[in-house]
Design a protein around this motif. Structure first.
Motif, PDB file in Angstrom:
ATOM      1  N   LYS A  18      -6.586  -9.712   1.972  1.00 15.47           N
ATOM      2  CA  LYS A  18      -7.942 -10.028   2.428  1.00 15.47           C
ATOM      3  C   LYS A  18      -8.217 -11.527   2.482  1.00 15.47           C
ATOM      4  N   ASP A  19      -7.378 -12.326   1.815  1.00 18.64           N
ATOM      5  CA  ASP A  19      -7.529 -13.785   1.853  1.00 18.64           C
ATOM      6  C   ASP A  19      -6.640 -14.417   2.920  1.00 18.64           C
ATOM      7  N   ASN A  20      -6.108 -13.578   3.823  1.00 18.94           N
ATOM      8  CA  ASN A  20      -5.232 -14.025   4.913  1.00 18.94           C
ATOM      9  C   ASN A  20      -3.923 -14.636   4.448  1.00 18.94           C
ATOM     10  N   ASN A  21      -3.469 -14.242   3.270  1.00 19.30           N
ATOM     11  CA  ASN A  21      -2.137 -14.645   2.807  1.00 19.30           C
ATOM     12  C   ASN A  21      -1.113 -13.718   3.452  1.00 19.30           C
ATOM     13  N   ALA A  22      -0.112 -14.290   4.108  1.00 17.63           N
ATOM     14  CA  ALA A  22       0.933 -13.481   4.737  1.00 17.63           C
ATOM     15  C   ALA A  22       1.756 -12.795   3.651  1.00 17.63           C
ATOM     16  N   ILE A  23       1.963 -11.487   3.804  1.00 20.72           N
ATOM     17  CA  ILE A  23       2.741 -10.719   2.836  1.00 20.72           C
ATOM     18  C   ILE A  23       4.108 -10.384   3.408  1.00 20.72           C
ATOM     19  N   ASP A  24       4.139  -9.943   4.664  1.00 19.56           N
ATOM     20  CA  ASP A  24       5.399  -9.548   5.275  1.00 19.56           C
ATOM     21  C   ASP A  24       5.235  -9.539   6.782  1.00 19.56           C
ATOM     22  N   VAL A  60      -5.409  -3.655  12.441  1.00 21.53           N
ATOM     23  CA  VAL A  60      -6.061  -2.590  11.672  1.00 21.53           C
ATOM     24  C   VAL A  60      -6.199  -3.025  10.218  1.00 21.53           C
ATOM     25  N   GLU A  61      -7.386  -2.780   9.669  1.00 19.33           N
ATOM     26  CA  GLU A  61      -7.616  -3.032   8.251  1.00 19.33           C
ATOM     27  C   GLU A  61      -7.394  -1.726   7.501  1.00 19.33           C
ATOM     28  N   VAL A  62      -6.574  -1.792   6.461  1.00 18.21           N
ATOM     29  CA  VAL A  62      -6.236  -0.611   5.679  1.00 18.21           C
ATOM     30  C   VAL A  62      -6.720  -0.833   4.241  1.00 18.21           C
ATOM     31  N   GLY A 120       4.055  -0.462 -13.645  1.00 18.96           N
ATOM     32  CA  GLY A 120       4.630   0.505 -12.722  1.00 18.96           C
ATOM     33  C   GLY A 120       3.834   0.679 -11.441  1.00 18.96           C
ATOM     34  N   ASN A 121       2.730  -0.059 -11.294  1.00 20.68           N
ATOM     35  CA  ASN A 121       1.973  -0.008 -10.053  1.00 20.68           C
ATOM     36  C   ASN A 121       2.789  -0.654  -8.937  1.00 20.68           C
ATOM     37  N   HIS A 122       2.630  -0.161  -7.715  1.00 23.57           N
ATOM     38  CA  HIS A 122       3.248  -0.830  -6.573  1.00 23.57           C
ATOM     39  C   HIS A 122       2.651  -2.236  -6.495  1.00 23.57           C
ATOM     40  N   PRO A 123       3.467  -3.249  -6.179  1.00 22.13           N
ATOM     41  CA  PRO A 123       2.936  -4.625  -6.133  1.00 22.13           C
ATOM     42  C   PRO A 123       1.744  -4.794  -5.187  1.00 22.13           C
ATOM     43  N   LEU A 124       1.612  -3.935  -4.182  1.00 20.19           N
ATOM     44  CA  LEU A 124       0.489  -4.044  -3.240  1.00 20.19           C
ATOM     45  C   LEU A 124      -0.626  -3.040  -3.533  1.00 20.19           C
ATOM     46  N   LEU A 129      -5.372  -4.376   2.996  1.00 23.21           N
ATOM     47  CA  LEU A 129      -4.401  -5.051   3.855  1.00 23.21           C
ATOM     48  C   LEU A 129      -4.868  -5.071   5.308  1.00 23.21           C
ATOM     49  N   THR A 130      -4.423  -6.097   6.048  1.00 28.56           N
ATOM     50  CA  THR A 130      -4.674  -6.177   7.483  1.00 28.56           C
ATOM     51  C   THR A 130      -3.339  -6.276   8.196  1.00 28.56           C
ATOM     52  N   PHE A 131      -3.100  -5.365   9.120  1.00 33.31           N
ATOM     53  CA  PHE A 131      -1.857  -5.319   9.889  1.00 33.31           C
ATOM     54  C   PHE A 131      -2.112  -5.745  11.325  1.00 33.31           C
ATOM     55  N   ASP A 132      -1.246  -6.611  11.843  1.00 28.77           N
ATOM     56  CA  ASP A 132      -1.175  -6.893  13.274  1.00 28.77           C
ATOM     57  C   ASP A 132       0.056  -6.162  13.776  1.00 28.77           C
TER      58      ASP A 132
END
Length: 172
Positions: A18-24, A60-62, A120-124, A129-132
């Motif tokens: 949400k802070d526009n940091n690129a994850i992948d 899309v925002e997820v 044990g939580n998934h890192p994300l 998340l926002t996907f292009d």
């Protein structure tokens, strides 16, 4: 051809928090290819793909609940440092751990005097998340792909160097 259940989709994506940091991103690498409905994608992204077609680009925002889930404090725990004897451990390292729910990945989030705190939580998890997305190709899955639950590269099932079959002939 529109994207629907059991169609093979090839796409490029980038994802940000949400802070526009690129994850992948796949744009500088190979595109992602998978069967819709196989559980390969997080639900929020897969649902957004339905009825799209090759050539479509969209954002899309997820929400976390439709992505990698909410965070659960119960998945964080302290384990004795002695479990890591002889290992050079540091914060951020990942390990496979056997839990009551089976195998799962845990990440070291803190190292204390006698304990190591693992998560044990998934890192994300817990992150909106926002996907292009750019849809490159949509096609029918082959009978073999549907039977195995994943896409086969050119040359069939054995074309992936890490691809194996179990004793029943299924891919694993």
């Amino acid at each position: 051809m529109k994207i629907a259940q059991q169609k093979v989709v090839k796409l490029h994506y980038s994802v940000m928090d949400k802070d526009n940091n690129a994850i992948d991103s796949s744009f500088d690498n190979e595109p992602l290819e998978f069967i819709i409905g196989s559980g390969f994608l997080i639900p929020g992204l897969e649902n957004a793909l339905i009825d799209k077609q090759a050539g479509d680009t969209f954002t899309v925002e997820v929400a976390a609940k439709d992505g990698y889930g909410e965070r659960h404090d119960g998945l964080m725990q302290a384990v004795p440092k002695s479990m890591f004897d002889g290992m050079d451990i540091e914060v951020g390292m990942q390990f496979r751990a056997t839990t009551d729910d089976g195998e799962q990945t845990v990440v070291i989030i803190d190292i204390q005097e006698d304990d190591v705190i693992v998560d044990g939580n998934h890192p994300l998890s817990g992150i909106d998340l926002t996907f292009d997305v750019e849809v490159l190709e949509v096609r029918d899955a082959t009978e073999e792909e549907l039977a195995h639950g994943h896409v086969h590269g050119e040359g069939g099932c054995g074309s992936h160097h890490d691809h194996k079959h179990d004793e029943n002939g299924g891919c694993c």
